[in-house]
Write a protein that holds these residues in place. Structure first.
Motif, PDB file in Angstrom:
ATOM      1  N   PRO A 105      31.974  32.132  27.994  1.00 51.21           N
ATOM      2  CA  PRO A 105      31.951  33.353  28.163  1.00 51.21           C
ATOM      3  C   PRO A 105      30.873  33.575  29.336  1.00 51.21           C
ATOM      4  CG  PRO A 105      31.461  33.165  25.838  1.00 51.21           C
ATOM      5  CD  PRO A 105      31.710  31.890  26.573  1.00 51.21           C
ATOM      6  N   GLY A 106      31.097  34.465  30.258  1.00 54.83           N
ATOM      7  CA  GLY A 106      30.427  34.804  31.401  1.00 54.83           C
ATOM      8  C   GLY A 106      29.226  35.497  31.298  1.00 54.83           C
ATOM      9  N   GLY A 107      29.033  36.220  30.280  1.00 55.53           N
ATOM     10  CA  GLY A 107      27.947  37.142  30.166  1.00 55.53           C
ATOM     11  C   GLY A 107      28.224  38.532  30.516  1.00 55.53           C
ATOM     12  N   HIS A 108      29.428  38.934  31.355  1.00 49.93           N
ATOM     13  CA  HIS A 108      29.601  40.150  31.786  1.00 49.93           C
ATOM     14  C   HIS A 108      31.137  40.389  32.052  1.00 49.93           C
ATOM     15  CE1 HIS A 108      28.433  37.505  35.165  1.00 49.93           C
ATOM     16  NE2 HIS A 108      29.666  37.669  35.436  1.00 49.93           N
ATOM     17  N   LYS A 109      31.578  41.533  32.269  1.00 53.42           N
ATOM     18  CA  LYS A 109      33.027  41.716  32.698  1.00 53.42           C
ATOM     19  C   LYS A 109      33.102  42.002  34.332  1.00 53.42           C
ATOM     20  CE  LYS A 109      35.084  42.107  28.233  1.00 53.42           C
ATOM     21  NZ  LYS A 109      36.082  41.152  27.968  1.00 53.42           N
ATOM     22  N   GLU A 110      33.983  41.370  34.904  1.00 58.98           N
ATOM     23  CA  GLU A 110      34.326  41.457  35.987  1.00 58.98           C
ATOM     24  C   GLU A 110      35.728  42.013  36.471  1.00 58.98           C
ATOM     25  OE1 GLU A 110      33.532  39.337  40.653  1.00 58.98           O
ATOM     26  OE2 GLU A 110      33.920  37.978  38.770  1.00 58.98           O
ATOM     27  N   ILE A 111      35.742  43.437  36.336  1.00 57.13           N
ATOM     28  CA  ILE A 111      37.192  44.091  36.165  1.00 57.13           C
ATOM     29  C   ILE A 111      37.271  45.152  37.416  1.00 57.13           C
ATOM     30  CG2 ILE A 111      38.639  45.674  35.094  1.00 57.13           C
ATOM     31  CD1 ILE A 111      37.283  44.394  32.275  1.00 57.13           C
ATOM     32  N   GLY A 112      38.201  45.147  38.025  1.00 54.49           N
ATOM     33  CA  GLY A 112      38.338  46.054  39.208  1.00 54.49           C
ATOM     34  C   GLY A 112      38.668  45.332  40.651  1.00 54.49           C
ATOM     35  N   PHE A 113      39.112  46.582  41.508  1.00 53.30           N
ATOM     36  CA  PHE A 113      39.220  45.877  42.864  1.00 53.30           C
ATOM     37  C   PHE A 113      38.076  45.614  43.647  1.00 53.30           C
ATOM     38  CE2 PHE A 113      42.883  48.006  40.987  1.00 53.30           C
ATOM     39  CZ  PHE A 113      44.088  47.202  41.303  1.00 53.30           C
ATOM     40  N   ALA A 114      38.066  44.542  44.095  1.00 56.48           N
ATOM     41  CA  ALA A 114      36.598  44.114  44.884  1.00 56.48           C
ATOM     42  C   ALA A 114      36.884  42.920  45.550  1.00 56.48           C
ATOM     43  CB  ALA A 114      35.366  43.881  43.889  1.00 56.48           C
ATOM     44  N   PRO A 115      36.128  42.693  46.736  1.00 58.34           N
ATOM     45  CA  PRO A 115      36.354  41.539  47.456  1.00 58.34           C
ATOM     46  C   PRO A 115      36.024  40.155  46.850  1.00 58.34           C
ATOM     47  CG  PRO A 115      34.871  43.212  48.579  1.00 58.34           C
ATOM     48  CD  PRO A 115      35.027  43.425  47.246  1.00 58.34           C
ATOM     49  N   PRO A 134      39.728  40.871  52.272  1.00 59.02           N
ATOM     50  CA  PRO A 134      39.094  40.100  50.870  1.00 59.02           C
ATOM     51  C   PRO A 134      39.331  40.866  49.672  1.00 59.02           C
ATOM     52  CG  PRO A 134      37.343  41.264  51.890  1.00 59.02           C
ATOM     53  CD  PRO A 134      38.717  41.397  52.913  1.00 59.02           C
ATOM     54  N   VAL A 135      39.760  42.026  49.705  1.00 58.52           N
ATOM     55  CA  VAL A 135      39.900  42.786  48.242  1.00 58.52           C
ATOM     56  C   VAL A 135      40.969  42.206  47.358  1.00 58.52           C
ATOM     57  CG1 VAL A 135      40.377  44.993  46.942  1.00 58.52           C
ATOM     58  CG2 VAL A 135      38.977  44.987  49.308  1.00 58.52           C
ATOM     59  N   THR A 136      40.681  42.242  46.075  1.00 61.40           N
ATOM     60  CA  THR A 136      41.674  41.518  45.233  1.00 61.40           C
ATOM     61  C   THR A 136      41.335  42.316  43.898  1.00 61.40           C
ATOM     62  OG1 THR A 136      42.786  39.572  44.269  1.00 61.40           O
ATOM     63  CG2 THR A 136      40.339  39.638  44.435  1.00 61.40           C
ATOM     64  N   LEU A 137      42.025  41.886  42.631  1.00 66.38           N
ATOM     65  CA  LEU A 137      41.938  42.353  41.656  1.00 66.38           C
ATOM     66  C   LEU A 137      41.194  41.344  40.602  1.00 66.38           C
ATOM     67  CD1 LEU A 137      42.571  44.567  39.293  1.00 66.38           C
ATOM     68  CD2 LEU A 137      44.573  43.350  38.711  1.00 66.38           C
ATOM     69  N   HIS A 138      40.283  41.805  40.107  1.00 68.15           N
ATOM     70  CA  HIS A 138      39.289  41.028  39.079  1.00 68.15           C
ATOM     71  C   HIS A 138      39.511  41.456  37.636  1.00 68.15           C
ATOM     72  CE1 HIS A 138      37.251  39.066  42.613  1.00 68.15           C
ATOM     73  NE2 HIS A 138      37.159  40.198  42.867  1.00 68.15           N
ATOM     74  N   TRP A 139      39.862  40.539  36.776  1.00 71.22           N
ATOM     75  CA  TRP A 139      39.982  41.188  35.288  1.00 71.22           C
ATOM     76  C   TRP A 139      39.485  39.904  34.446  1.00 71.22           C
ATOM     77  CZ3 TRP A 139      42.923  45.979  35.004  1.00 71.22           C
ATOM     78  CH2 TRP A 139      42.864  46.382  33.670  1.00 71.22           C
ATOM     79  N   HIS A 140      38.509  39.598  34.077  1.00 70.65           N
ATOM     80  CA  HIS A 140      37.971  38.629  33.400  1.00 70.65           C
ATOM     81  C   HIS A 140      36.582  38.756  33.028  1.00 70.65           C
ATOM     82  CE1 HIS A 140      35.155  36.275  36.085  1.00 70.65           C
ATOM     83  NE2 HIS A 140      35.366  37.272  36.915  1.00 70.65           N
ATOM     84  N   GLY A 141      36.105  38.008  31.622  1.00 75.04           N
ATOM     85  CA  GLY A 141      34.938  38.066  31.248  1.00 75.04           C
ATOM     86  C   GLY A 141      34.358  36.526  30.886  1.00 75.04           C
ATOM     87  N   ASP A 142      35.275  35.558  31.042  1.00 78.30           N
ATOM     88  CA  ASP A 142      34.977  34.212  31.006  1.00 78.30           C
ATOM     89  C   ASP A 142      35.198  33.529  32.193  1.00 78.30           C
ATOM     90  OD1 ASP A 142      35.022  34.425  28.094  1.00 78.30           O
ATOM     91  OD2 ASP A 142      36.837  33.497  27.871  1.00 78.30           O
TER      92      ASP A 142
END
Length: 233
Positions: A105-115, A134-142
């Motif tokens: 687990p990464g300890g946080h969620k990274e969700i959304g459109f960001a570089p 550089p913008v892409t879709l992020h969607w993970h917690g691990d």
């Protein structure tokens, strides 16, 4: 005609904008859906191209999802034979684990459109289209440690290992370069509980999908095409 098999964990997390580039390159695409097809029937080394897609489970949850052991076994065979293999999100984590790295687990969620920030090696890889856009879709917690012998291709402030390569034939993406925003509403519905728990605003995600959609699909096509051109058979 060569075959491209995609292991799919949930219906809406498919090849997205990668699919047209595969077909244009002469690959026949087939999905191996978890829960429908048995993984033991997949011939790991004979399959021309294998892509392991994302899903809302942990790559380390073998006890809860025993099929993950079969995926790890398949990936170990692919890596051992240096067969063309790609992983996206959960798929990248499974490749990392099969290569001897730890997923956690990464300890946080990274969700959304960001570089995403490319390394020098990343700028000369199939991810080159993300250098200036550089913008892409992020969607993970691990997240995961960089596998032994792998080359880091991309990072973000929240996640050191956003992409890696193991030679020209094996690549893993923690983010979602395949994102196709046409069916994006399925993501919002399918991940509704996760979004609510993380207090992430759905209207903003929907608006960003519309804003970046055409650009994301162009980059996806270029990324997949670039990877296919660099494969060594």
């Amino acid at each position: 005609m060569k075959s491209a098999v995609a292991i799919r964990h949930v219906g809406f997390e498919d090849l997205g904008a990668f699919a047209p580039a595969l077909r244009e390159a002469g690959y026949k695409v087939h999905y191996w859906d978890i829960g429908d097809q048995e993984l033991w029937t997949l011939e790991p080394v004979k399959t021309d191209l294998l892509i392991v897609l994302g899903g809302p489970i942990g790559a380390y949850e073998d006890d809860t999802y025993p099929f993950l052991r079969d995926e790890i076994d398949i990936l170990e065979q692919r890596l051992g034979a240096d067969r063309p293999t790609m992983g996206i999100c959960l798929g990248a984590q499974l490749i990392a684990r099969a290569a001897g790295a730890t997923v956690y687990p990464g300890g946080h969620k990274e969700i959304g459109f960001a570089p995403v920030a490319l390394t020098e090696e990343g700028r000369h890889s199939c991810l080159a289209p993300f250098t200036d856009r550089p913008v892409t879709l992020h969607w993970h917690g691990d997240t995961f440690d960089l596998p032994p012998g792998a080359t880091r291709l991309a990072s973000t402030a929240l996640c050191d290992n956003q992409a890696f390569a193991m030679g020209p034939n094996v690549v893993g993406f923690q983010f979602h370069p395949e994102a196709s925003t046409g069916p994006f509403e399925k993501w919002l519905v399918g991940h509704a509980a996760e979004l609510a728990a993380a207090r992430i605003g759905i209207p903003q995600l929907r608006a960003d999908a519309q804003k970046y959609g055409a650009e994301l699909e162009r980059k996806a096509h270029e990324t997949m095409s670039g990877w296919l051109r660099g494969l060594r058979w």
